[in-house]
Enzyme design. Structure first.
Site, PDB file in Angstrom:
ATOM      1  CB  SER A 100      -1.018  -0.024   1.150  1.00  0.00           C
ATOM      2  OG  SER A 100      -1.843   0.893   1.139  1.00  0.00           O
ATOM      3  CG  HIS A 153      -4.322  -1.814  -1.886  1.00  0.00           C
ATOM      4  ND1 HIS A 153      -4.706  -2.602  -0.815  1.00  0.00           N
ATOM      5  CD2 HIS A 153      -3.966  -0.690  -1.243  1.00  0.00           C
ATOM      6  CE1 HIS A 153      -4.403  -1.965   0.592  1.00  0.00           C
ATOM      7  NE2 HIS A 153      -3.943  -0.947   0.063  1.00  0.00           N
TER       8      HIS A 153
END
EC number: 3.4.21.92
Length: 197
Positions: free
Chosen positions: A96, A121
């Protein structure tokens, strides 16, 4: 508990916590989630190292599951603002916001240890309250998603539509795959051998 390192010199012994000792070598370690506390420490360390020597590279080691987008963007902006090049190295996991910061290092100086994992993501968020408040939060998440995707596209060389597709869900990569993707530039499998003089 933070390990302590003892150094001996002609003037006696000095004790340092391990992170302070690493900072003397221009090494910063992000070994936790990105929060306002961790981001403030990293930004302060980068600014300190730039003030100490604006020509010498800084090394940011990352083992992080990600965290706050706003705090991560504070680190990102500082990395782009300071004069020294920033080497980024994944040790374990860069997921992330951790992966975003890994990719934000100076081009040609982004790397990963061979058994690490890297995951990108879309930003996560939640909202509650009145419908108008939820809409404001949803619009902000969409703005952040577009901003992060554009930065990833610019830094990896991947087309924006590919980034949008790949960040729609958790997208894990090995270090070799991350090199092919353009997130990093090299995989470290062992230290280079120093020449003996």
């Amino acid at each position: 508990m933070i390990p302590i390192v003892i150094e001996e010199s002609g003037r006696g012994e000095r004790a340092f916590d391990i992170y302070s000792r690493l900072l003397r070598e221009r090494i910063i370690f992000l070994g936790e989630a990105v929060t306002s506390d961790s981001a403030n420490r990293i930004v302060a360390q980068m600014l300190f190292l730039e003030a100490e020597d604006p020509e010498k590279d800084i090394y940011l080691y990352i083992n992080s599951p990600g965290g706050s987008v706003y705090d991560g963007l504070g680190i990102f902006d500082t990395m782009q603002h300071i004069k020294p090049d920033v080497h980024t190295v994944c040790v374990g996991l860069a997921a992330s916001m951790g992966a975003f910061l890994l990719c934000a290092g100076t081009k040609g100086k982004r790397s990963s240890l061979q058994h690490s994992r890297i995951m990108i993501h879309q930003p996560l968020g939640g909202a509650r309250g009145q419908a108008s408040d939820i809409r404001i939060q949803a619009d902000e998440i969409l703005y952040l998603k577009e901003r992060l995707n554009q930065e990833l596209s610019d830094r990896t060389g991947q087309p924006l539509d590919r980034i949008q597709q790949d960040t729609d869900r958790d997208f894990f990569m090995s270090p070799g795959e991350a090199v092919e993707y353009g997130l990093i530039d090299s995989v470290i499998d062992k230290r280079p051998i120093q020449a003996v003089e």
